[in-house]
Design a protein around this motif. Structure first.
Motif, PDB file in Angstrom:
ATOM      1  N   LYS A 127       0.829  -1.206   0.000  1.00 35.59           N
ATOM      2  CA  LYS A 127       0.000   0.000   0.000  1.00 35.59           C
ATOM      3  C   LYS A 127       0.866   1.259   0.000  1.00 35.59           C
ATOM      4  O   LYS A 127       0.584   2.217  -0.729  1.00 35.59           O
ATOM      5  CB  LYS A 127      -0.908  -0.012   1.235  1.00 35.59           C
ATOM      6  N   ARG A 128       1.924   1.254   0.808  1.00 33.52           N
ATOM      7  CA  ARG A 128       2.816   2.425   0.815  1.00 33.52           C
ATOM      8  C   ARG A 128       3.477   2.597  -0.552  1.00 33.52           C
ATOM      9  O   ARG A 128       3.641   3.719  -1.037  1.00 33.52           O
ATOM     10  CB  ARG A 128       3.877   2.270   1.900  1.00 33.52           C
ATOM     11  N   ARG A 129       3.895   1.494  -1.144  1.00 31.49           N
ATOM     12  CA  ARG A 129       4.560   1.554  -2.456  1.00 31.49           C
ATOM     13  C   ARG A 129       3.633   2.142  -3.509  1.00 31.49           C
ATOM     14  O   ARG A 129       4.039   2.991  -4.313  1.00 31.49           O
ATOM     15  CB  ARG A 129       4.997   0.136  -2.856  1.00 31.49           C
ATOM     16  N   GLU A 130       2.380   1.707  -3.481  1.00 34.48           N
ATOM     17  CA  GLU A 130       1.403   2.223  -4.448  1.00 34.48           C
ATOM     18  C   GLU A 130       1.136   3.705  -4.241  1.00 34.48           C
ATOM     19  O   GLU A 130       0.876   4.435  -5.211  1.00 34.48           O
ATOM     20  CB  GLU A 130       0.096   1.427  -4.330  1.00 34.48           C
ATOM     21  N   ASN A 131       1.202   4.154  -3.003  1.00 34.56           N
ATOM     22  CA  ASN A 131       0.888   5.554  -2.681  1.00 34.56           C
ATOM     23  C   ASN A 131       2.086   6.496  -2.820  1.00 34.56           C
ATOM     24  O   ASN A 131       1.940   7.697  -2.607  1.00 34.56           O
ATOM     25  CB  ASN A 131       0.363   5.654  -1.250  1.00 34.56           C
ATOM     26  N   THR A 132       3.261   5.954  -3.155  1.00 45.18           N
ATOM     27  CA  THR A 132       4.477   6.765  -3.158  1.00 45.18           C
ATOM     28  C   THR A 132       4.990   7.006  -4.572  1.00 45.18           C
ATOM     29  O   THR A 132       5.068   6.075  -5.387  1.00 45.18           O
ATOM     30  CB  THR A 132       5.587   6.082  -2.330  1.00 45.18           C
ATOM     31  N   THR A 133       5.344   8.250  -4.846  1.00 49.46           N
ATOM     32  CA  THR A 133       5.978   8.633  -6.106  1.00 49.46           C
ATOM     33  C   THR A 133       7.458   8.906  -5.837  1.00 49.46           C
ATOM     34  O   THR A 133       7.796   9.621  -4.893  1.00 49.46           O
ATOM     35  CB  THR A 133       5.311   9.898  -6.685  1.00 49.46           C
ATOM     36  N   ILE A 134       8.316   8.332  -6.661  1.00 47.32           N
ATOM     37  CA  ILE A 134       9.759   8.432  -6.440  1.00 47.32           C
ATOM     38  C   ILE A 134      10.392   9.345  -7.486  1.00 47.32           C
ATOM     39  O   ILE A 134      10.355   9.057  -8.689  1.00 47.32           O
ATOM     40  CB  ILE A 134      10.411   7.035  -6.476  1.00 47.32           C
ATOM     41  N   ILE A 135      10.958  10.454  -7.012  1.00 50.97           N
ATOM     42  CA  ILE A 135      11.617  11.435  -7.877  1.00 50.97           C
ATOM     43  C   ILE A 135      13.113  11.365  -7.603  1.00 50.97           C
ATOM     44  O   ILE A 135      13.573  11.715  -6.518  1.00 50.97           O
ATOM     45  CB  ILE A 135      11.080  12.860  -7.609  1.00 50.97           C
ATOM     46  N   THR A 136      13.866  10.905  -8.576  1.00 49.29           N
ATOM     47  CA  THR A 136      15.273  10.565  -8.385  1.00 49.29           C
ATOM     48  C   THR A 136      16.200  11.567  -9.057  1.00 49.29           C
ATOM     49  O   THR A 136      15.918  12.032 -10.165  1.00 49.29           O
ATOM     50  CB  THR A 136      15.539   9.159  -8.975  1.00 49.29           C
ATOM     51  N   LYS A 137      17.290  11.885  -8.390  1.00 53.43           N
ATOM     52  CA  LYS A 137      18.324  12.741  -8.988  1.00 53.43           C
ATOM     53  C   LYS A 137      19.476  11.876  -9.505  1.00 53.43           C
ATOM     54  O   LYS A 137      20.075  11.120  -8.746  1.00 53.43           O
ATOM     55  CB  LYS A 137      18.875  13.740  -7.975  1.00 53.43           C
ATOM     56  N   CYS A 138      19.761  11.987 -10.779  1.00 55.55           N
ATOM     57  CA  CYS A 138      20.882  11.244 -11.361  1.00 55.55           C
ATOM     58  C   CYS A 138      22.197  11.769 -10.793  1.00 55.55           C
ATOM     59  O   CYS A 138      22.328  12.956 -10.478  1.00 55.55           O
ATOM     60  CB  CYS A 138      20.892  11.389 -12.886  1.00 55.55           C
ATOM     61  N   CYS A 139      23.169  10.889 -10.655  1.00 56.23           N
ATOM     62  CA  CYS A 139      24.475  11.275 -10.112  1.00 56.23           C
ATOM     63  C   CYS A 139      25.324  11.971 -11.175  1.00 56.23           C
ATOM     64  O   CYS A 139      25.310  11.585 -12.348  1.00 56.23           O
ATOM     65  CB  CYS A 139      25.212  10.055  -9.578  1.00 56.23           C
ATOM     66  N   ASN A 140      26.106  12.964 -10.747  1.00 57.30           N
ATOM     67  CA  ASN A 140      27.026  13.644 -11.662  1.00 57.30           C
ATOM     68  C   ASN A 140      28.278  12.822 -11.907  1.00 57.30           C
ATOM     69  O   ASN A 140      29.036  13.088 -12.846  1.00 57.30           O
ATOM     70  CB  ASN A 140      27.440  15.009 -11.099  1.00 57.30           C
ATOM     71  N   GLY A 141      28.520  11.845 -11.062  1.00 56.74           N
ATOM     72  CA  GLY A 141      29.709  11.013 -11.160  1.00 56.74           C
ATOM     73  C   GLY A 141      29.725  10.054  -9.985  1.00 56.74           C
ATOM     74  O   GLY A 141      28.818  10.067  -9.140  1.00 56.74           O
ATOM     75  N   PRO A 142      30.731   9.218  -9.888  1.00 59.52           N
ATOM     76  CA  PRO A 142      30.775   8.235  -8.802  1.00 59.52           C
ATOM     77  C   PRO A 142      31.211   8.844  -7.471  1.00 59.52           C
ATOM     78  O   PRO A 142      31.836   9.903  -7.427  1.00 59.52           O
ATOM     79  CB  PRO A 142      31.818   7.230  -9.305  1.00 59.52           C
ATOM     80  N   TYR A 143      30.867   8.149  -6.408  1.00 55.93           N
ATOM     81  CA  TYR A 143      31.319   8.495  -5.068  1.00 55.93           C
ATOM     82  C   TYR A 143      32.079   7.296  -4.514  1.00 55.93           C
ATOM     83  O   TYR A 143      32.052   6.203  -5.083  1.00 55.93           O
ATOM     84  CB  TYR A 143      30.127   8.876  -4.192  1.00 55.93           C
ATOM     85  N   ALA A 144      32.781   7.481  -3.420  1.00 49.28           N
ATOM     86  CA  ALA A 144      33.616   6.421  -2.864  1.00 49.28           C
ATOM     87  C   ALA A 144      32.815   5.135  -2.688  1.00 49.28           C
ATOM     88  O   ALA A 144      31.760   5.141  -2.072  1.00 49.28           O
ATOM     89  CB  ALA A 144      34.194   6.855  -1.516  1.00 49.28           C
ATOM     90  N   GLY A 145      33.335   4.060  -3.256  1.00 52.44           N
ATOM     91  CA  GLY A 145      32.706   2.757  -3.110  1.00 52.44           C
ATOM     92  C   GLY A 145      31.683   2.412  -4.164  1.00 52.44           C
ATOM     93  O   GLY A 145      31.262   1.259  -4.273  1.00 52.44           O
ATOM     94  N   CYS A 146      31.219   3.377  -4.965  1.00 52.84           N
ATOM     95  CA  CYS A 146      30.173   3.115  -5.952  1.00 52.84           C
ATOM     96  C   CYS A 146      30.619   2.079  -6.988  1.00 52.84           C
ATOM     97  O   CYS A 146      31.740   2.143  -7.489  1.00 52.84           O
ATOM     98  CB  CYS A 146      29.795   4.397  -6.683  1.00 52.84           C
ATOM     99  N   PHE A 147      29.700   1.164  -7.324  1.00 55.49           N
ATOM    100  CA  PHE A 147      29.972   0.229  -8.428  1.00 55.49           C
ATOM    101  C   PHE A 147      28.660  -0.181  -9.096  1.00 55.49           C
ATOM    102  O   PHE A 147      28.452  -1.327  -9.485  1.00 55.49           O
ATOM    103  CB  PHE A 147      30.756  -0.993  -7.938  1.00 55.49           C
ATOM    104  N   CYS A 148      27.752   0.788  -9.260  1.00 52.67           N
ATOM    105  CA  CYS A 148      26.414   0.497  -9.777  1.00 52.67           C
ATOM    106  C   CYS A 148      26.436  -0.151 -11.158  1.00 52.67           C
ATOM    107  O   CYS A 148      25.603  -1.018 -11.452  1.00 52.67           O
ATOM    108  CB  CYS A 148      25.560   1.765  -9.791  1.00 52.67           C
ATOM    109  N   VAL A 149      27.377   0.240 -12.021  1.00 54.79           N
ATOM    110  CA  VAL A 149      27.416  -0.344 -13.360  1.00 54.79           C
ATOM    111  C   VAL A 149      27.762  -1.821 -13.317  1.00 54.79           C
ATOM    112  O   VAL A 149      27.405  -2.583 -14.230  1.00 54.79           O
ATOM    113  CB  VAL A 149      28.408   0.410 -14.277  1.00 54.79           C
TER     114      VAL A 149
END
Length: 362
Positions: A127-149
């Motif tokens: 129910k919370r998931r259905e009621n929530t809108t997610i607005i995301t900011k893309c990263c300008n570059g990596p941060y320490a530890g990042c390995f999303c790709v």
């Protein structure tokens, strides 16, 4: 409704307050040197310059929540008989998660597969998931530890988001991903963004190229079962872990929980709280037996769940978004990407770890 827009930086506060007119807004708030997701109030400073120290997971999956209230009732005529009355509340308000990163949004998709499925869905989370809108900011570059790709994501991934924002000249290019996202674009401070699309694409491609992939090009898709089952391997790679559990509480995809009943004579409540597989008592049985009594086995389970068991169950989906928080904030600098890199090495030899351990003793 438009699916592309532009939001000037000076309009951020106005935008968030507009979202909050009939909803709760969770945004990255600066508290000292720490950025934590909090429900927005005008006195809070929204921080978008770097990823929050904590993920916004708690906005949809709270760290502690009451699942139901109960009351025992006695029939005075038959005192040996006891009835129980249960009360639940699924009337959750509309909400927005603003300013999380793509890895945070992808984290919700990992939990979705477990908590929203045909076999058994969790009504509170759903129910919370259905009621929530997610607005995301893309990263300008990596941060320490990042390995999303390395786990199929990226600093501009749209998976799990309703709107993605990319920083461009003086503001943010906004792109709606879902119908819920398109509704956001109708707010009056959101301007036409068509002219910024090319710049946003260029910025996202540049950011993606900067992110490290800790897994070699010849690495295998799945972890090595032989190395995964090697006690010598885990003895070596996790020796410095202190079992604090910070890695799990800072993770956007960890969803383990504990349920307790808090009783006050005839009334009480059933409470769900986050738990951690890194804690010694996590698998402690009533008999006193613990199948994972040492940290090596507990960490093996944590890595195995994200990169072995979960992918086997959910069509090769990985239960890790590569956000890097568990690496950045680990007090002894345990690097899960390095450990998984060993496990995905096609030349991995379990005997090598046993030999290195033997040499270290001599």
């Amino acid at each position: 409704m438009a699916d592309k827009g532009y939001l000037p930086k000076e309009k951020i506060k106005e935008f968030v307050e507009a979202l909050g007119k009939d909803a709760a807004v969770y945004a990255p708030s600066l508290e000292g040197d720490t950025i934590i997701f909090r429900q927005y109030t005008p006195d809070k400073e929204i921080a978008l310059d770097r990823p929050a120290n904590t993920p916004p997971k708690g906005a949809i999956y709270p760290q502690c929540e009451t699942l139901l209230n109960f009351e025992f009732k006695k029939d005075q005529a038959t005192p040996e008989k006891m009835d129980i009355e249960l009360k639940t509340n699924l009337d959750f308000p509309k909400a927005f998660v603003f300013g999380g990163r793509p890895c945070d949004a992808r984290g919700f998709t990992v939990i979705d597969r477990v908590f929203i499925n045909p076999e058994a869905s969790d009504p509170y989370y759903q129910k919370r998931r259905e009621n929530t809108t997610i607005i995301t900011k893309c990263c300008n570059g990596p941060y320490a530890g990042c390995f999303c790709v390395g786990v199929g994501g990226g600093p501009a991934s749209k998976e799990g988001s309703d709107v993605v924002m990319t920083e461009v000249d003086g503001g943010y290019y906004m792109e709606a991903v879902t119908d819920k996202g398109k509704a956001v674009m109708s707010l009056p401070m959101v301007q036409d963004g068509a002219s910024y699309e090319a710049k946003a694409k260029e910025a996202n491609e540049k950011a993606t190229a900067m992110v490290r992939n800790p897994f070699p090009a010849d690495s295998v898709d799945k972890v090595s079962p032989e190395l995964f089952d090697s006690a010598d391997f885990w003895d070596k790679v996790i020796a410095k872990c202190v079992s604090c559990g910070a890695c799990t509480f800072l993770c956007p995809t960890c969803y383990c929980f504990n349920i307790t009943d808090e009783l006050a004579i005839m009334t009480g409540e059933r409470i769900r709280t986050w738990d951690s597989c890194m804690f010694q008592h996590f698998t402690l049985e009533t008999s006193g037996h613990n199948p994972r009594p040492i940290k090596n086995k507990r960490f093996r389970n944590r890595v195995g769940h994200k990169f072995y068991y979960y992918p086997e169950k959910y069509e090769n989906a990985i239960a890790c978004t590569g956000c890097g928080r568990c690496i950045r904030y680990c007090p002894v600098s345990v690097d899960i990407s390095e450990i998984v890199g060993y496990l995905k090495d096609p030349k991995a030899d379990p005997a090598q770890w046993a030999a290195e351990k033997k040499d270290a003793k001599n």
